[in-house]
Design a protein around this motif. Structure first.
Motif, PDB file in Angstrom:
ATOM      1  N   ILE A   1       0.826  -1.211   0.000  1.00 38.53           N
ATOM      2  CA  ILE A   1       0.000   0.000   0.000  1.00 38.53           C
ATOM      3  C   ILE A   1       0.864   1.266   0.000  1.00 38.53           C
ATOM      4  CG2 ILE A   1      -0.386   0.063   2.521  1.00 38.53           C
ATOM      5  CD1 ILE A   1      -3.036   0.994  -0.105  1.00 38.53           C
ATOM      6  N   ASP A   2       1.992   1.251   0.705  1.00 39.85           N
ATOM      7  CA  ASP A   2       2.884   2.415   0.683  1.00 39.85           C
ATOM      8  C   ASP A   2       3.365   2.698  -0.738  1.00 39.85           C
ATOM      9  OD1 ASP A   2       2.553   2.173   3.381  1.00 39.85           O
ATOM     10  OD2 ASP A   2       4.669   2.440   3.888  1.00 39.85           O
ATOM     11  N   ARG A   3       3.709   1.614  -1.431  1.00 42.80           N
ATOM     12  CA  ARG A   3       4.169   1.757  -2.809  1.00 42.80           C
ATOM     13  C   ARG A   3       3.049   2.306  -3.685  1.00 42.80           C
ATOM     14  NH1 ARG A   3       8.736  -1.459  -4.007  1.00 42.80           N
ATOM     15  NH2 ARG A   3       9.503  -2.609  -2.192  1.00 42.80           N
ATOM     16  N   GLN A   4       1.828   1.837  -3.450  1.00 37.40           N
ATOM     17  CA  GLN A   4       0.697   2.290  -4.268  1.00 37.40           C
ATOM     18  C   GLN A   4       0.346   3.745  -3.972  1.00 37.40           C
ATOM     19  OE1 GLN A   4      -2.505  -0.534  -3.915  1.00 37.40           O
ATOM     20  NE2 GLN A   4      -1.490  -1.958  -5.298  1.00 37.40           N
ATOM     21  N   LEU A   5       0.393   4.119  -2.695  1.00 34.83           N
ATOM     22  CA  LEU A   5       0.072   5.512  -2.351  1.00 34.83           C
ATOM     23  C   LEU A   5       1.090   6.464  -2.988  1.00 34.83           C
ATOM     24  CD1 LEU A   5      -0.988   5.029   1.380  1.00 34.83           C
ATOM     25  CD2 LEU A   5      -2.503   5.636  -0.523  1.00 34.83           C
ATOM     26  N   GLU A   6       2.321   5.988  -3.120  1.00 34.12           N
ATOM     27  CA  GLU A   6       3.347   6.778  -3.813  1.00 34.12           C
ATOM     28  C   GLU A   6       2.965   6.961  -5.290  1.00 34.12           C
ATOM     29  OE1 GLU A   6       6.211   8.079  -2.593  1.00 34.12           O
ATOM     30  OE2 GLU A   6       7.066   8.681  -4.532  1.00 34.12           O
ATOM     31  N   LEU A   7       2.461   5.886  -5.897  1.00 37.31           N
ATOM     32  CA  LEU A   7       2.038   5.970  -7.308  1.00 37.31           C
ATOM     33  C   LEU A   7       0.891   6.961  -7.475  1.00 37.31           C
ATOM     34  CD1 LEU A   7       1.741   2.159  -8.245  1.00 37.31           C
ATOM     35  CD2 LEU A   7       3.712   3.636  -8.639  1.00 37.31           C
ATOM     36  N   LEU A   8       0.060   7.068  -6.422  1.00 38.31           N
ATOM     37  CA  LEU A   8      -1.172   7.873  -6.518  1.00 38.31           C
ATOM     38  C   LEU A   8      -1.004   9.262  -5.897  1.00 38.31           C
ATOM     39  CD1 LEU A   8      -3.632   5.003  -5.456  1.00 38.31           C
ATOM     40  CD2 LEU A   8      -3.256   5.848  -7.780  1.00 38.31           C
ATOM     41  N   LYS A   9       0.245   9.662  -5.653  1.00 40.17           N
ATOM     42  CA  LYS A   9       0.464  10.891  -4.866  1.00 40.17           C
ATOM     43  C   LYS A   9      -0.117  12.144  -5.523  1.00 40.17           C
ATOM     44  CE  LYS A   9       5.204  11.944  -6.338  1.00 40.17           C
ATOM     45  NZ  LYS A   9       5.690  10.804  -7.123  1.00 40.17           N
ATOM     46  N   ASN A  10      -0.238  12.156  -6.842  1.00 46.08           N
ATOM     47  CA  ASN A  10      -0.776  13.349  -7.509  1.00 46.08           C
ATOM     48  C   ASN A  10      -2.279  13.281  -7.736  1.00 46.08           C
ATOM     49  OD1 ASN A  10       1.681  14.798  -7.814  1.00 46.08           O
ATOM     50  ND2 ASN A  10       2.289  13.290  -9.342  1.00 46.08           N
ATOM     51  N   ILE A  11      -2.907  12.234  -7.258  1.00 46.86           N
ATOM     52  CA  ILE A  11      -4.359  12.106  -7.425  1.00 46.86           C
ATOM     53  C   ILE A  11      -5.040  12.668  -6.183  1.00 46.86           C
ATOM     54  CG2 ILE A  11      -6.261  10.452  -7.678  1.00 46.86           C
ATOM     55  CD1 ILE A  11      -4.604   9.032  -9.707  1.00 46.86           C
ATOM     56  N   GLU A  12      -5.958  13.600  -6.440  1.00 49.01           N
ATOM     57  CA  GLU A  12      -6.546  14.372  -5.342  1.00 49.01           C
ATOM     58  C   GLU A  12      -7.393  13.519  -4.389  1.00 49.01           C
ATOM     59  OE1 GLU A  12      -8.590  17.865  -6.853  1.00 49.01           O
ATOM     60  OE2 GLU A  12      -9.879  17.839  -5.077  1.00 49.01           O
ATOM     61  N   ASP A  13      -8.205  12.655  -4.947  1.00 44.41           N
ATOM     62  CA  ASP A  13      -9.167  11.907  -4.138  1.00 44.41           C
ATOM     63  C   ASP A  13      -8.846  10.419  -4.200  1.00 44.41           C
ATOM     64  OD1 ASP A  13     -11.412  10.917  -2.833  1.00 44.41           O
ATOM     65  OD2 ASP A  13     -12.796  11.370  -4.472  1.00 44.41           O
ATOM     66  N   VAL A  14      -8.168   9.919  -3.168  1.00 46.16           N
ATOM     67  CA  VAL A  14      -7.824   8.495  -3.126  1.00 46.16           C
ATOM     68  C   VAL A  14      -8.744   7.795  -2.134  1.00 46.16           C
ATOM     69  CG1 VAL A  14      -6.030   6.798  -2.561  1.00 46.16           C
ATOM     70  CG2 VAL A  14      -5.420   8.897  -3.787  1.00 46.16           C
ATOM     71  N   ARG A  15      -9.456   6.780  -2.605  1.00 42.62           N
ATOM     72  CA  ARG A  15     -10.386   6.028  -1.748  1.00 42.62           C
ATOM     73  C   ARG A  15      -9.868   4.605  -1.587  1.00 42.62           C
ATOM     74  NH1 ARG A  15     -16.257   8.782  -2.959  1.00 42.62           N
ATOM     75  NH2 ARG A  15     -15.354  10.846  -3.234  1.00 42.62           N
ATOM     76  N   VAL A  16      -9.703   4.189  -0.356  1.00 41.70           N
ATOM     77  CA  VAL A  16      -9.215   2.843  -0.079  1.00 41.70           C
ATOM     78  C   VAL A  16     -10.370   2.047   0.511  1.00 41.70           C
ATOM     79  CG1 VAL A  16      -7.582   1.469   1.282  1.00 41.70           C
ATOM     80  CG2 VAL A  16      -6.836   3.650   0.280  1.00 41.70           C
ATOM     81  N   VAL A  17     -10.751   0.966  -0.162  1.00 39.91           N
ATOM     82  CA  VAL A  17     -11.841   0.131   0.339  1.00 39.91           C
ATOM     83  C   VAL A  17     -11.249  -0.854   1.353  1.00 39.91           C
ATOM     84  CG1 VAL A  17     -13.793  -1.352  -0.251  1.00 39.91           C
ATOM     85  CG2 VAL A  17     -12.959   0.328  -1.915  1.00 39.91           C
ATOM     86  N   VAL A  18     -11.803  -0.842   2.564  1.00 42.29           N
ATOM     87  CA  VAL A  18     -11.270  -1.690   3.633  1.00 42.29           C
ATOM     88  C   VAL A  18     -12.333  -2.669   4.122  1.00 42.29           C
ATOM     89  CG1 VAL A  18      -9.528  -0.039   4.426  1.00 42.29           C
ATOM     90  CG2 VAL A  18     -11.846   0.094   5.368  1.00 42.29           C
ATOM     91  N   GLY A  19     -11.871  -3.817   4.590  1.00 41.14           N
ATOM     92  CA  GLY A  19     -12.794  -4.837   5.105  1.00 41.14           C
ATOM     93  C   GLY A  19     -12.063  -5.683   6.125  1.00 41.14           C
ATOM     94  N   PHE A  20     -11.320  -6.718   5.638  1.00 46.05           N
ATOM     95  CA  PHE A  20     -10.553  -7.601   6.512  1.00 46.05           C
ATOM     96  C   PHE A  20      -9.544  -6.772   7.321  1.00 46.05           C
ATOM     97  CE2 PHE A  20      -6.738 -10.586   6.589  1.00 46.05           C
ATOM     98  CZ  PHE A  20      -7.174 -11.278   7.704  1.00 46.05           C
TER      99      PHE A  20
END
Lengths: 217, 199
Positions: A35-54
Motif C-alpha cells: 500500500i505504501d508503494r501504491q500511495l506513492e504511485l497515486l500521490k498526484n491524485i486528489e481523491d484516493v479512496r481505499v476500500v477496507v474490510g478484513f
C-alpha cells in the motif's frame, strides 16, 4: 498535467490463497508495504479512496499515517462479497473518470506514471494488461491497434488483465461478479501494458520480492 | 435527487471542542475536559454528561459563553462547503441554542440544537436535549437522501438514521462504534470535502 481526479484501491479481501493473517496490502515487499508503494504511485491524485474490510482498523491506522487525506470506504461484508462489490462501494457517487487498482499489486512506477499521462489525455477507458504470469489468468485478446477486443478464460494470448484500469463512462455494478465482465460490453478499448506482479499465492510473494528490487527502485 | 447534509458541530465543523474552550476561559477546564473525554469515548451517556457540564458552566453569564463560543476555530474548507450548500446543510448539535447562537450565524446554515431555559443573562436550566435521530427523521419528508457526518458516540443515532454515514476524525479519531456504522471514514478535511463534493 491534469491527473485523473479519483482513484480507488481495493484492500478489503481476505487473501485466503496466500494464507497469511494480514491484509495483503500491508505485506512488506522488499522492505516496503504494497500500500505504501501504491500511495506513492497515486500521490498526484486528489481523491484516493481505499476500500477496507478484513482487519480494517489495521489498514486504516497504517494508511492514514502515510496519507492523511485518504477516504476509507468500508465493506463490512468483505468475507461474503467480491472484489467487484468493493470497487462498486469505492466508486459509488463518483461521476468523473477514475482509476481502479487492486490492493495486492506491485507496479513499475515508471509504467504507472506513463499510464496516468495517457489517462490524462484520454476520453476513453484504458484497460491495464500484463505479460501472463498468474495461474488463473483472464487472458486479453488484442487487435492490431493494441486494443483489447475480448477477455477470455482460455487463450493463446501473451497478456492478461492485471487489475488496473482507467474507467471513463463505465459504472461498476454492485451485483457483478468480475470487473473485467463489466468492462467487456465497452470493448474494444485501448490497452496499457504494465510490468506488474499480483501477490495471490506464496509463489507470487517470492516473485514480487524478487522483482520489486528491479522495478521499484 | 435532493440531499440534506447534516453535521455534528463540536470537532466536526469546529476544529476545537467548544465546551472545553469555554471551560478554559472560565476556570473549570479540568472538570469539563474529563467529562468531554468520557463522553466522546462513550463511557458516560451524552445526556448525563451534558447536564453536568451545563451545571458547571451555569454560573457564567450566557452572553459571555456565547462570545467565547463564537470565537471558536472552524474547519475552513468544510465551512465553505456549508456556505455553498447552506439551504440543505444542517448543524445537528447537542449544544445549547443560547450558547451557539452567534456561532451558528457565523457558520450560516440551519441548526438543530438543545434548548436552554434562561432568566435574563443567566442559564436557569435545560428545556430539551436534542436527540440527533429525531433531527434526521424530521428531514426525511423533505429530502431523498440524508448525509450525516460526526465523530462522537452521540452522533451514532444520526449516522444510523442517515443514508450516507461518514465518521470523521478531523480533530480526534472517531469513536470505534461510529466507525462500525459508517460507510465512509476519513481523518482529514480534504478527504471529507472530497466525499461531500461527489455526493
Amino acid at each position: 498535467m491534469q491527473y485523473p481526479k479519483h482513484a480507488i484501491v481495493s484492500c478489503a479481501g481476505l487473501g485466503t490463497r496466500l494464507g497469511l493473517d494480514i491484509p495483503k496490502c500491508l505485506l512488506e515487499i522488499h522492505g516496503r508495504t504494497i500500500i505504501d508503494r501504491q500511495l506513492e504511485l497515486l500521490k498526484n491524485i486528489e481523491d484516493v479512496r481505499v476500500v477496507v474490510g478484513f482487519k480494517e482498523q489495521l489498514v486504516i491506522e497504517h494508511v492514514r499515517t502515510v496519507r492523511p487525506d485518504v477516504v476509507f470506504v468500508r465493506n463490512p461484508d468483505y468475507a461474503r462479497t467480491s472484489n467487484t462489490y468493493s470497487l462498486w462501494l469505492g466508486s459509488r457517487f463518483i461521476k468523473k473518470p477514475y482509476v481502479i487498482l487492486d490492493g495486492d499489486l506491485i507496479v513499475n512506477p515508471r509504467h504507472f506514471s506513463a499510464f496516468l499521462r495517457q489517462a490524462a489525455s484520454s476520453k476513453r477507458s484504458i484497460v491495464g494488461i500484463t505479460r501472463i504470469k498468474t495461474e488463473d489468468a483472464v487472458f486479453v485478446q488484442l487487435n492490431a491497434q493494441k486494443q483489447v477486443v475480448a477477455f477470455e478464460r482460455h487463450s493463446s494470448s501473451f497478456a492478461e488483465w492485471c487489475g488496473i484500469a482507467y474507467l471513463a463512462g463505465i459504472t461498476i455494478e454492485a451485483k457483478g461478479d468480475f470487473v473485467y465482465r463489466q468492462i467487456s460490453p465497452y470493448l474494444p478499448l485501448p490497452a496499457f501494458e504494465f510490468d506488474c506482479y499480483e501477490v495471490d499465492t506464496p509463489q507470487d510473494l517470492d516473485l514480487a520480492n524478487l522483482k520489486a528490487q528491479t522495478i521499484c527502485l | 435527487m435532493k440531499t440534506a447534509y447534516c453535521f455534528d458541530l463540536d470537532g466536526t465543523v469546529t476544529s476545537q471542542e467548544i465546551l472545553p474552550l469555554i471551560a478554559e476561559k472560565t476556570g473549570v477546564a479540568e472538570e469539563i475536559a474529563l467529562l468531554t473525554n468520557l463522553t466522546i469515548k462513550g463511557v458516560i451517556p451524552f445526556e448525563s454528561s451534558f447536564k453536568l457540564r451545563v451545571k458547571l458552566l451555569s454560573s457564567v453569564p450566557v452572553s459571555i459563553v456565547r462570545d467565547i463560543a463564537s470565537s471558536v476555530k472552524l474547519q475552513n474548507k468544510l465551512r465553505r462547503f456549508i456556505r455553498d450548500n447552506r439551504r440543505n446543510s444542517y448543524v445537528v448539535t447537542g449544544n445549547l441554542d443560547v450558547w451557539i447562537e452567534s456561532l451558528a450565524r457565523r457558520i450560516g446554515c440551519h441548526v438543530f440544537s438543545s434548548q436552554a431555559l434562561c432568566e435574563g443573562d443567566s442559564l436557569a436550566g435545560i428545556a430539551n436535549i436534542l436527540d440527533k435521530r429525531d433531527a434526521i427523521r424530521s428531514l426525511r419528508q423533505r429530502y431523498d437522501r440524508i448525509v450525516a457526518v460526526g465523530d462522537g458516540m452521540n452522533d451514532a443515532p444520526m449516522l444510523e438514521e442517515a443514508d450516507v454515514a461518514i465518521a470523521y476524525g478531523g480533530v480526534h479519531p472517531p469513536v470505534e462504534t461510529l466507525v462500525k456504522i459508517a460507510g465512509f471514514v476519513t481523518y482529514h478535511e480534504d478527504g471529507l470535502c472530497n466525499i461531500l463534493s461527489t455526493l
